[in-house]
Scaffold this active site. Sequence first.
Site, short mmCIF file in Angstrom:
data_model
loop_
_atom_site.label_atom_id
_atom_site.label_comp_id
_atom_site.label_asym_id
_atom_site.label_seq_id
_atom_site.Cartn_x
_atom_site.Cartn_y
_atom_site.Cartn_z
N GLY A 292 0.73 -1.25 -0.03
CA GLY A 292 0.07 0.02 -0.06
C GLY A 292 0.91 1.45 -0.08
O GLY A 292 0.17 2.20 -0.13
N ASP A 341 5.26 -9.28 3.50
CA ASP A 341 6.17 -9.42 2.22
C ASP A 341 5.20 -10.14 1.18
O ASP A 341 4.60 -11.31 1.53
CB ASP A 341 7.48 -10.44 2.38
CG ASP A 341 8.34 -10.65 1.05
OD1 ASP A 341 7.77 -10.26 0.01
OD2 ASP A 341 9.43 -11.07 1.14
N HIS A 361 2.60 -4.18 -11.92
CA HIS A 361 3.44 -3.36 -13.05
C HIS A 361 4.96 -3.33 -12.71
O HIS A 361 5.62 -3.09 -13.44
CB HIS A 361 2.87 -2.00 -13.64
CG HIS A 361 3.29 -0.98 -12.66
ND1 HIS A 361 3.10 0.48 -13.03
CD2 HIS A 361 3.63 -0.86 -11.41
CE1 HIS A 361 3.32 1.26 -11.97
NE2 HIS A 361 3.71 0.51 -10.94
#
Length: 479
Positions: A292, A341, A361
Amino acid sequence: MAATLRALASLISASADTIDARCAAAGTSFPDLEGAPGASAVSSEAVYDDPAISRSADIIIAAAGQLIAAVRRPQDSLFNLAYSVIIPAALRTANLACVPEIIREEAPVQCHVDVLAKKNNTDPLKLGKLTLYALLIAAGVLRLLVTHHVFREVEPNVFANNRISCVLDSGKDVSILKDSPLEKYVEAEGYCAIVDAMADEIGKALLHFPQTLIDPSRPGSDIHEMDTAFNRAFNFDRQIFDWYGLPENSFYLARVTEVLNDTRRLSPPGAIARAYPWGDVPEGATVVDVGGGLGLLAMDVMREYPKLNMIIQDRPGMLEEAKKYWHRQMPDTPVTFQAHDFFEPQPANKPVVYILSLILHDWSDEWSAKILRHMRNGALAETRIIIVEHVLQHACRTDNAADITPGANEDVFPEPLLPNGGLARANPYLLDVQMMGAMNGQEKTLEHMKRVLHMGGWKIEHISRVPNAFRPYIIAAPL
Ligand SMILES: C[S@@+](CC[C@H](N)C(=O)[O-])C[C@H]1O[C@@H](n2cnc3c(N)ncnc32)[C@H](O)[C@@H]1O
């Protein structure tokens, strides 16, 4: 050929007429590039809220870009493209030298180059003693930028802000910036963090992109996740996020978090709150913002739906930045910061919605699928992911433009324009190459996104678009 030039010119003319008529009907006028004294950069953007104006502006940008390419001698076009690597360096110089801020403080609209130099403790007349700042500013950094419509030269050597340089202005006092360079970026009004980072670590990395990509010893599979242009430029064999996490790179980490803030502000405030039926999510339900960052998307949701059980997951270093940010912005809103993680099993209990913004991405398809698989394993049948990413259009016309995925229909520009909008929509294609160079990632076409989601156990349900949002919201459901 002349017919194409005329067609492009007509598109520009007709679109300008539309803008004029819409502004007249609304009792306003399209903001001038020179900028109006007293008009804030933000207020001048309100005009784009009218979809007809926003669309007409895009047509003008696409047509003007194509018209220049069509009418200019090709070698001139190629030279300009090759030289355009210099522009980020000039922009960053003006940014570091606080030119927009100095102009704002010295005079409402203009400032002599001597004043700029004095503010930076240099004297433009003593050529032998010139520092880099004064030399570059005096010799032409600003004039190069003016030639590209950033700043104005109102009299010889007298420079003023214009509508574009105003959005580089951090809004901070120059005196504060001298003592604390990082202060410039922290919740700045202008987009100075992105300008700085692009000509710094990201720009350096991208200079290594061609050799890295065509290296025959690098076939491009996921085993090369740590052999990117960035890795080669910085002689660093771990992920870029590890580099940002090094103690000596705390400045870069803090700045890159502000880059996220700059990126977020390219979409209207609260866009994600309108992109999904949050009202149907029960109070207390768990929502996880995976990777986030500062939790900017989570914040947009919590402003309107504060009773959700919001968890922001990221690496520990980034979470420290996020906590500081929330403390400043929304100290009374309870959220959980969870170090996690995303290549490990998802720890959140029964999340109803995952937010996954600008994550896929960053990674190769194989690594993206690992992230998605962990999210899938932690999901319920009714869990949805809101993926905030570009969906790249092909730059040619295709037969299958009408995809059956709801909301997928592409925004096709009319002939003779490039169907993907050319310069009006160039940014996602720039980001695509940036992601390949800085990480091993990519922006994706719709087919590509579907493939990666499928590899991770998900499928696209629909694509939600919010007017003027920089990216669409791809809603994915478990397979
Ligand atoms: C491009 S940023 C996007 C941040 C945020 N989602 C947004 O849209 O503003 C990528 C984020 O992924 C985080 N990240 C990178 N590797 C990670 C990992 N292995 N586990 C969790 N988060 C990670 C970074 O720290 C960074 O905050």
